[in-house]
Write a protein that holds these residues in place. Structure first.
Motif, short mmCIF file in Angstrom:
data_model
loop_
_atom_site.label_atom_id
_atom_site.label_comp_id
_atom_site.label_asym_id
_atom_site.label_seq_id
_atom_site.Cartn_x
_atom_site.Cartn_y
_atom_site.Cartn_z
N TRP A 167 75.45 15.30 37.68
CA TRP A 167 74.11 14.77 37.48
C TRP A 167 73.23 15.76 36.73
O TRP A 167 72.47 15.38 35.82
N ALA A 168 73.31 17.04 37.06
CA ALA A 168 72.45 18.05 36.43
C ALA A 168 72.75 18.16 34.94
O ALA A 168 71.85 18.21 34.11
N PHE A 169 74.04 18.23 34.60
CA PHE A 169 74.44 18.34 33.20
C PHE A 169 73.92 17.15 32.40
O PHE A 169 73.38 17.30 31.30
N LYS A 170 74.08 15.96 32.98
CA LYS A 170 73.64 14.73 32.30
C LYS A 170 72.13 14.69 32.15
O LYS A 170 71.60 14.25 31.12
N LEU A 171 71.39 15.15 33.17
CA LEU A 171 69.94 15.13 33.09
C LEU A 171 69.44 16.02 31.97
O LEU A 171 68.51 15.67 31.25
N VAL A 172 70.07 17.17 31.78
CA VAL A 172 69.63 18.12 30.76
C VAL A 172 70.01 17.63 29.36
O VAL A 172 69.18 17.58 28.46
N LEU A 173 71.27 17.25 29.17
CA LEU A 173 71.73 16.90 27.83
C LEU A 173 71.55 15.43 27.49
O LEU A 173 71.70 15.05 26.33
N GLY A 174 71.21 14.61 28.48
CA GLY A 174 70.99 13.20 28.21
C GLY A 174 72.24 12.51 27.71
O GLY A 174 73.35 12.78 28.17
N ASP A 175 72.07 11.64 26.72
CA ASP A 175 73.19 10.90 26.14
C ASP A 175 73.50 11.42 24.75
O ASP A 175 73.76 10.65 23.82
N GLY A 176 73.46 12.74 24.61
CA GLY A 176 73.72 13.35 23.31
C GLY A 176 75.19 13.31 22.93
O GLY A 176 76.03 12.76 23.64
N VAL A 177 75.50 13.96 21.83
CA VAL A 177 76.85 13.89 21.28
C VAL A 177 77.87 14.55 22.20
O VAL A 177 79.06 14.22 22.15
N VAL A 178 77.45 15.45 23.09
CA VAL A 178 78.38 16.10 24.02
C VAL A 178 78.73 15.19 25.18
O VAL A 178 79.86 15.21 25.67
N THR A 179 77.79 14.39 25.64
CA THR A 179 78.01 13.60 26.87
C THR A 179 78.38 12.15 26.62
O THR A 179 78.93 11.49 27.50
N SER A 180 78.09 11.60 25.46
CA SER A 180 78.38 10.20 25.19
C SER A 180 79.85 10.03 24.82
O SER A 180 80.57 10.99 24.58
#
Length: 464
Positions: free
Chosen positions: A83-96
């Motif tokens: 959850w923390a990683f997703k909250l910081v980076l949002g839906d950027g190219v690393v997480t999408s």
């Protein structure tokens, strides 16, 4: 220096250390993830373990690592990293992932291509030269604090432009909170808690992300309001259009800006910190680096075209990334019908690899704990198998900012190391796992002038 190397066939899957009911190997992993990965590596090339209830497979052979890196998006799903990683980076190219990831990668990639990195190189070197001008012989510094402040300045200026008074400190403080929260969550039980469960760390993280969102939003809105076109990363993101002519939304701009900021600040600042640590403890390597810088630069500030003339400086950066890779683990989740090394995988199996353990594997790196930049000399033996060294990942999801990071590390190192020795205090510094692999304790050091073996006096930045 990489080469395709014929390797023996894979070992069968072997069981990992003894695990606890429900928790699996989570307690051992949380205590010391790096040591835990080394123990898994030493058990075999394919080791089964459990992170809480999740079935996991740890891979250590370069060809298996290559399958994992190349297979994300096809054979493996991109994992949720908490959850923390997703909250910081949002839906950027690393997480999408999937079509959303492909669209965003196509929009972001042009901003960090080699041609564009050339336009940022001057900012990198000028910021480093300004720091060198401010340093004084005999001065006491905290190496990590100095390097993070420098790369923070570079990240803000290449991302948002030069007129960013106060932005560096505000965003930097919030990002420090964010990376600590991500590291703490990843190592603990909160990784398995649903997002709605409040904890003190999550409350601190929410406040930090609110600050980041507000500052990035303020700068973006000002750029939109004025219509000013600038040759910085934000300007390139604002100008980007997909195949249907659509720009990035405000939320997408925020997510990609934060992703690029982390890549340009936290990872490179940490790499430079470890580079000074290793050079301080290896005077022979430091002397060879000094000779190269004196011969090539003669006291002037380096520029991008100098990089090809500074092979040993680049080797210092590569060897630092081997011993202390900022990104220290990679994962993928097996899709239906997935295989690895010819072995079928159950759908949902989480496949892990670790840069830390792979980069220190004595099979590929003799005397793996030694700092030897000459490992990376062209034609050096033994050659390093593909995917035994992967600080920037690999495959389609390789770090988009890899070229940016390497150019920044080499230019900063060259600028500062030709003028100063950074003599760290005696004592070993253990790494601490977080968003990146950071020093686990402060790094105090004393600055000392480099003896210049050149006839011409050294030029100051203002005289160049």
């Amino acid at each position: 220096m990489t080469a395709e190397t014929a390797l023996p066939g894979p070992d069968p899957v072997v069981p990992g250390p003894r695990r606890l009911p429900g928790l699996g190997n989570l307690p051992a992993f949380a205590r010391d993830p790096l040591a835990f990965f080394v123990r898994l590596r030493d058990r075999g090339d394919l080791v089964e373990w459990r992170l809480g209830p999740q079935r996991a497979l740890f891979v250590s052979r370069p060809e298996h690592i290559g399958e994992l890196l190349k297979g994300v998006e096809t054979v493996f799903r991109h994992p949720e990293l908490g959850w923390a990683f997703k909250l910081v980076l949002g839906d950027g190219v690393v997480t999408s992932e999937g079509p959303v990831w492909r669209r965003k990668r196509a929009l972001v990639q042009p901003a960090v291509r080699p041609r564009q990195v050339r336009s940022y190189a001057g900012t990198m070197a000028d910021c480093a030269a300004a720091l060198a001008d401010a340093w004084r012989p005999g001065q006491r510094i905290d190496v990590r604090r100095e390097m993070l402040a420098l790369t923070q300045r570079i990240a803000v200026r290449t991302l948002f432009g030069a007129e960013t008074a106060g932005l560096e400190e505000v965003i930097g403080s919030a990002m420090d909170v964010a990376q600590r929260a991500i590291g703490a969550e990843f190592r603990g039980l909160t990784l398995f808690l649903p997002p709605w469960v409040p904890t003190p760390g999550r409350r601190r993280l929410r406040r930090a992300v609110e600050v980041i969102d507000a500052e990035v939003g303020r700068v973006t809105e000002e750029r939109r309001r004025t219509g000013e076109e600038r040759d910085d990363l934000l300007g390139r993101l604002l100008a980007a259009r997909d195949e249907e002519g659509r720009p990035l939304s405000d939320k997408e701009l925020r997510d990609e800006a934060v992703t690029l900021y982390i890549g340009g600040h936290e990872t490179t600042g940490t790499t430079l910190t470890w580079a000074w640590y290793l050079l301080s403890r290896n005077p022979g390597a430091r002397a060879r680096l000094g000779r190269e810088l004196a011969e090539v630069l003669g006291g002037r500030t380096p520029r991008l075209d100098d990089l090809r003339l500074l092979p040993y400086t680049e080797q210092v950066a590569k060897e630092t990334l081997r011993l202390y890779p900022p990104v220290w683990l990679m994962t993928g989740i097996a899709k239906e019908g997935s295989t690895l090394g010819g072995l079928p995988l159950s759908e949902g199996t989480v496949v892990w690899s670790s840069q830390w353990s792979a980069h220190r594997d004595p099979r590929w790196f003799p005397d793996p704990g030694a700092f030897r930049p000459e490992r990376w000399d062209a034609g050096a033996e033994p050659s390093v198998p593909d995917h035994a060294w992967f600080p920037f990942g690999g495959g389609a999801r390789a770090c988009l900012g890899a070229r940016f990071a390497m150019v920044e590390a080499v230019l900063v190192l060259a600028t500062l190391a030709q003028r100063f020795h950074v003599d760290l205090d005696p004592g070993e510094v253990a790494p601490r796992t977080g968003l990146t692999l950071q020093p686990g304790s402060p790094m105090p050091a004393t600055l000392r002038n480099v003896e210049q073996d050149i006839s011409e006096p050294r030029l100051t930045r203002a005289q160049e």
